[in-house]
Design a protein around this motif. Sequence first.
Motif, PDB file in Angstrom:
ATOM      1  N   UNK A 170       0.615  -1.281   0.116  1.00 12.21           N
ATOM      2  CA  UNK A 170       0.385  -0.039   0.165  1.00 12.21           C
ATOM      3  C   UNK A 170       0.476   0.914  -0.249  1.00 12.21           C
ATOM      4  N   UNK A 171       0.776   2.888  -0.711  1.00  7.12           N
ATOM      5  CA  UNK A 171       1.606   3.406  -0.818  1.00  7.12           C
ATOM      6  C   UNK A 171       0.951   4.292  -1.032  1.00  7.12           C
ATOM      7  N   UNK A 188       1.668   2.506   4.801  1.00  6.46           N
ATOM      8  CA  UNK A 188       1.061   1.490   4.059  1.00  6.46           C
ATOM      9  C   UNK A 188      -0.882   1.853   3.969  1.00  6.46           C
ATOM     10  N   UNK A 189      -1.709   1.474   3.148  1.00  4.98           N
ATOM     11  CA  UNK A 189      -2.658   1.165   3.374  1.00  4.98           C
ATOM     12  C   UNK A 189      -3.084  -0.527   2.974  1.00  4.98           C
ATOM     13  N   UNK A 190      -4.495  -0.215   3.325  1.00  2.00           N
ATOM     14  CA  UNK A 190      -5.038  -1.779   3.128  1.00  2.00           C
ATOM     15  C   UNK A 190      -4.188  -2.811   2.230  1.00  2.00           C
ATOM     16  N   UNK A 191      -3.891  -3.838   2.466  1.00  2.00           N
ATOM     17  CA  UNK A 191      -3.188  -4.290   0.701  1.00  2.00           C
ATOM     18  C   UNK A 191      -4.179  -4.879   0.610  1.00  2.00           C
ATOM     19  N   UNK A 192      -5.809  -4.941   0.655  1.00  2.00           N
ATOM     20  CA  UNK A 192      -6.520  -4.971  -0.577  1.00  2.00           C
ATOM     21  C   UNK A 192      -7.212  -4.112  -1.807  1.00  2.00           C
ATOM     22  N   UNK A 193      -6.423  -3.141  -1.472  1.00  2.00           N
ATOM     23  CA  UNK A 193      -6.476  -2.488  -2.343  1.00  2.00           C
ATOM     24  C   UNK A 193      -5.630  -1.849  -2.741  1.00  2.00           C
ATOM     25  N   UNK A 194      -4.413  -2.834  -2.413  1.00  2.00           N
ATOM     26  CA  UNK A 194      -2.990  -2.364  -3.733  1.00  2.00           C
ATOM     27  C   UNK A 194      -2.743  -3.403  -4.792  1.00  2.00           C
ATOM     28  N   UNK A 195      -2.658  -5.020  -3.654  1.00  2.00           N
ATOM     29  CA  UNK A 195      -2.096  -6.156  -4.526  1.00  2.00           C
ATOM     30  C   UNK A 195      -3.298  -6.457  -5.869  1.00  2.00           C
ATOM     31  N   UNK A 244      -6.295  -8.640  -7.688  1.00  3.35           N
ATOM     32  CA  UNK A 244      -5.398 -10.275  -8.006  1.00  3.35           C
ATOM     33  C   UNK A 244      -5.270 -10.335  -9.202  1.00  3.35           C
ATOM     34  N   UNK A 245      -5.139 -11.563 -10.221  1.00  4.89           N
ATOM     35  CA  UNK A 245      -4.374 -12.131 -11.545  1.00  4.89           C
ATOM     36  C   UNK A 245      -5.045 -10.756 -12.538  1.00  4.89           C
ATOM     37  N   UNK A 246      -6.024 -11.915 -12.112  1.00  5.81           N
ATOM     38  CA  UNK A 246      -7.080 -11.577 -13.029  1.00  5.81           C
ATOM     39  C   UNK A 246      -7.567  -9.816 -13.513  1.00  5.81           C
ATOM     40  N   UNK A 247      -7.187  -8.786 -12.143  1.00  8.94           N
ATOM     41  CA  UNK A 247      -7.078  -7.568 -12.108  1.00  8.94           C
ATOM     42  C   UNK A 247      -5.566  -7.128 -12.725  1.00  8.94           C
ATOM     43  N   UNK A 248      -4.960  -7.459 -12.910  1.00 10.08           N
ATOM     44  CA  UNK A 248      -3.565  -7.261 -13.248  1.00 10.08           C
ATOM     45  C   UNK A 248      -3.968  -7.358 -14.721  1.00 10.08           C
ATOM     46  N   UNK A 249      -3.920  -8.559 -15.176  1.00 16.77           N
ATOM     47  CA  UNK A 249      -3.916  -9.235 -16.246  1.00 16.77           C
ATOM     48  C   UNK A 249      -5.170  -8.407 -17.284  1.00 16.77           C
ATOM     49  N   UNK A 253      -4.434   3.168 -11.521  1.00 18.92           N
ATOM     50  CA  UNK A 253      -3.620   1.125 -11.734  1.00 18.92           C
ATOM     51  C   UNK A 253      -2.940   0.944 -10.455  1.00 18.92           C
ATOM     52  N   UNK A 254      -2.889  -0.163  -9.616  1.00 20.41           N
ATOM     53  CA  UNK A 254      -2.218  -0.357  -8.149  1.00 20.41           C
ATOM     54  C   UNK A 254      -0.592  -0.679  -7.937  1.00 20.41           C
ATOM     55  N   UNK A 255      -0.167  -0.108  -7.039  1.00 24.02           N
ATOM     56  CA  UNK A 255       1.302  -0.470  -7.936  1.00 24.02           C
ATOM     57  C   UNK A 255       1.932  -2.289  -7.726  1.00 24.02           C
ATOM     58  N   UNK A 256       0.894  -2.937  -7.513  1.00 23.08           N
ATOM     59  CA  UNK A 256       1.163  -4.321  -8.612  1.00 23.08           C
ATOM     60  C   UNK A 256       0.833  -4.197  -9.382  1.00 23.08           C
ATOM     61  N   UNK A 257       0.378  -3.626 -10.283  1.00 24.47           N
ATOM     62  CA  UNK A 257      -0.466  -3.386 -11.903  1.00 24.47           C
ATOM     63  C   UNK A 257       0.544  -2.833 -12.388  1.00 24.47           C
ATOM     64  N   UNK A 258       0.819  -1.349 -11.739  1.00 24.51           N
ATOM     65  CA  UNK A 258       1.963  -1.021 -12.402  1.00 24.51           C
ATOM     66  C   UNK A 258       3.859  -1.685 -13.078  1.00 24.51           C
TER      67      UNK A 258
END
Length: 494
Positions: free
Chosen positions: A52-53, A67-74, A76-81, A110-115
């Motif tokens: 989270x950032x 840090x923010x809540x993990x569910x707002x940043x990580x 799932x793979x479908x979202x990233x795809x 996009x979230x940091x994980x998606x970036x």
Amino acid sequence: MNDHFKWLAAAALLLGGWVGGFMMGGRTHAPSPLATPAPISSAAPAAPAARGLTPLSRGENPSATTDAAADSTTGDSATQGDAQAALLAALREPSDIRRALTMYGIAARMTPAEVAQALESARRSRGKNANLLVSVLVSRWSEYEPQAAAQFALTLDAQARWGAVMASFGNWADADPQGAMAWVKALPPGPARSTALSSLANELAKRDPAGALQFLANTPRDQNSNSAYYGIFNEWGSTDPVAAAGHALALPRGQGREQAIQSLVSSWAQNDPQSAIAWAQGLPDLGSRNNAVASAYSTWASSDPAAATSAILALPEGDTKNRILNGVTQTLSYRDSRAALDLIGRMPEGFARNNALANVAGRLADSDPQTAAQYVQALPLGDARKTAIQNVASTWARSDPQAALAWTDSLPDDEARRNARQQAVSQWAQSDPKSAAEYWLKADVKGGQSGTLGQIAWQWAQNNPQEAMTWARGLPDGTARNDALGSVLGSMAN
């Protein structure tokens, strides 16, 4: 700042630069002396982690992100795809502006994980818009971790680096200009710091050009940093050209001063060409004066071709007029090749006219190669005609190599035919090296065959070294094979 306008500004920045300054707006504090920060690692940082950032707001220190809540940043793979698929779809948009705006709109969500995932894919991509995609993602990253984003951008190859570094400083200069300036000052001397210095100075100038110039004056520079003056005075010339003119002339003589003058005149002429020309004509140095006057007229021609053309044709005959005409025809050729040819048709016979036509011919070949071919073949024999024929052959081969080569084969002059054919094949090799190589080996070419094969092999190995090596090894023994193998190995080593 409204998110829509911020991302619109970023898109405009990468497409042209000057639009971004207008849209970003907002003036920061003028730079002031800063303490030297801790040493900066030269290692490339990893792409933003899946954590989270919180995006920076104006004046917030980059190190204060939480840090923010993990569910707002990580995600799932479908979202990233889905995000990556949307970006890839945007790359197929034919309009440059719509493509960039669509990509920025996707990246803004996009979230940091998606970036991180998208950046990894973008760095492996070799598509023509891969660099734009990297810059878009780095811009999004810089909202969360501007220092890491800037450091990452500096590790990219030369083609991708400039746009990505500019994108990384866009948000940082707005949110924490003091921190950005301190970071750049602490970079070790070299090309990376020169790029960072120029990029940050350009961003600071959008908010406070005088402060940006002060920052530049207080930062150690090398000859590669002189381009920073261009960005500062390009911004300044669009808002207060008279003040910018005084500061430009106060700079010490050298390349930096020349960059400032030429950039200022070009920017000034976009809004008030007559005043820009009048100021340029009063410059004391002959070389600066000639270049600045020609630049002002070229800028004028890009916005009002009819008025600029009338003013130029009214000038006294001589070298100055010919130099201006040559520059203006080149400017017109980028937007309207036929208008450039019309202007050339009104020029008196002679070297200046033939040289201008040779330069414009390649541009016309982008849209109407057959007409361009007719024009260049009608030129009188000489260097201008040779250059024009080669320009047309190379440009035509980008869209239709077979037609371009058929035209080169019809040329009556042996030297012109050989050189034009070589230009066309070299251009073809950039998109389809295998077909270009096969053509060259089969063609009845006398002289220069191994050299051209070497060029094809080098280009091929840049994109697919294994395939290029297999092809080169399969050639029959001889000079051509040796040159091709040497070029492949040289390209791989480079």
